[in-house]
Design an enzyme around this catalytic site. Structure first.
Site, short mmCIF file in Angstrom:
data_model
loop_
_atom_site.label_atom_id
_atom_site.label_comp_id
_atom_site.label_asym_id
_atom_site.label_seq_id
_atom_site.Cartn_x
_atom_site.Cartn_y
_atom_site.Cartn_z
N GLY A 17 0.83 -1.19 0.00
CA GLY A 17 0.00 0.00 0.00
C GLY A 17 0.86 1.23 0.00
O GLY A 17 2.06 1.18 -0.30
N GLY A 18 0.25 2.36 0.35
CA GLY A 18 1.00 3.60 0.33
C GLY A 18 1.99 3.71 1.46
O GLY A 18 3.13 4.12 1.27
N GLY A 20 2.43 1.08 4.09
CA GLY A 20 2.98 -0.20 4.54
C GLY A 20 2.91 -1.27 3.47
O GLY A 20 2.32 -1.08 2.41
N GLU A 21 3.52 -2.40 3.77
CA GLU A 21 3.46 -3.56 2.89
C GLU A 21 3.23 -4.80 3.75
O GLU A 21 3.67 -4.85 4.91
CB GLU A 21 4.76 -3.69 2.09
N VAL A 22 2.51 -5.76 3.19
CA VAL A 22 2.15 -6.97 3.93
C VAL A 22 2.93 -8.15 3.39
O VAL A 22 2.99 -8.38 2.18
CB VAL A 22 0.63 -7.24 3.83
N LYS A 37 2.78 -6.94 8.68
CA LYS A 37 2.72 -5.64 8.03
C LYS A 37 3.87 -4.79 8.54
O LYS A 37 4.06 -4.64 9.75
CB LYS A 37 1.38 -4.94 8.30
N ASP A 143 -12.73 5.11 6.97
CA ASP A 143 -12.46 4.66 5.60
C ASP A 143 -13.21 3.35 5.32
O ASP A 143 -12.68 2.43 4.70
CB ASP A 143 -10.95 4.46 5.41
#
Length: 309
Positions: A17-18, A20-22, A37, A143
């Site tokens: 994502g913008g 973080g990353e999983v 994450k 969101d």
């Protein structure tokens, strides 16, 4: 803090994502597969981004509910990047489920089709119950949308991505600064934007979010987002579409809502009225709590027998 390298063995990268990353990892301590994450490398040196990432981990971790992914551990890698480990969810987003259900078209077994719809509408109630719980813990999601709702393989309905959550008791200026959010949107998830000092997803954003009216953002903001989610469930489209993120967000403020029955004539009028009220531009005209919304929705569904949306 845990010793991450000795406990979590990274298996693969899952998504990015913008902020973080999983990753998918093996938890050697408990011999299970988990999702990890971590903050992206480009944000590691940004103090505000780290604070936002850690707040997401803290918010998710303190919400203990069947509709929220449990956090197993919080730690820091050897390179200094923070991460948190959580349950790995295998399934589909509600957005995917809605699309598949609507694209399935007419079937010879209409009774089965109606039962599937009942199940889909029950998912919405599950989401509302989860958000109502979060509100009881003084946390807004901000969101809510079909792509942030996961449907697990064993009937789970989970509200995910609490990265834009707001603590109801926090100062009004606790959100990310405009500069950070603009970079976040530009370099990551373009469906998110920053408008007037607040954040959200333009297609679902409440009028007060779009206007940057921080003092008006509260429980009724999440009610609006739930209404927008239900709107998409029964029509297959978002309440406002077309144009850039800024243009779509502005429509929530200035453009009259097209009632969902205009796009779906089979929608019972009672359910149509619930959605329209939840999507009122003035917060005072919406349901004042998620509990009120759920009660009205249940009564509308029960009063229509088995809807044939």
């Amino acid at each position: 803090m845990i010793q991450p390298e000795s406990r979590f063995r990274i298996l693969s990268r899952y998504e990015q994502g913008g902020l973080g990353e999983v990753l998918i990892a093996h938890d050697g301590q408990l011999n299970r597969e988990v999702a990890v994450k971590q903050i992206r490398l480009k944000w590691q040196a940004n103090a505000e981004a780290r604070e936002r990432f850690l707040q997401e981990a803290e918010v998710t971790g303190r919400l203990e509910h069947p509709g929220i992914v449990p956090v197993y551990a919080l730690g820091t890698w050897e390179d200094g990047r923070p991460f948190y480990a959580m349950r790995f969810i295998q399934g589909k987003t509600l957005k995917q489920v809605i699309t598949e259900w609507r694209e399935s078209g007419e079937t010879s077994d209409q009774q089965a089709k109606r039962m599937e719809l009942r199940g889909l509408l029950n998912r919405f109630v599950d989401v509302c119950n989860t958000i109502e719980y979060a509100h009881s813990r003084r946390i807004l999601h901000r969101d809510i949308k079909p792509s942030n709702i996961m449907i697990g393989p064993y009937g789970e309905t989970l509200v995910v991505d609490w990265g834009l959550a707001k603590l109801l008791d926090a100062p009004l200026d606790e959100s990310m600064t405009a500069a950070l959010v603009q970079r976040y949107a530009k370099e990551g998830d373009s469906s998110r934007t920053q408008i007037g000092g607040t954040v959200g997803t333009p297609q679902y954003m409440s009028p007060e979010q779009a206007a940057g009216d921080l003092e008006s953002i509260g429980v009724r903001t999440d009610v609006y987002l739930l209404g927008a989610t239900l709107y998409q469930m029964v029509t297959g489209r978002m309440p406002f579409e077309g144009g850039t993120g800024m243009a779509v967000a502005f429509k929530h403020i200035s453009e009259a809502l097209v009632p969902p029955r205009k796009f779906n004539p089979n929608l019972p009028s009672a359910i149509d009225k619930v959605i329209v009220k939840a999507l009122s531009k003035e917060p005072d005209l919406r349901y004042q709590t998620v509990e009120e919304l759920v009660t009205a929705f249940r009564e509308a569904v029960e009063g229509t027998k088995t809807p044939t949306i």
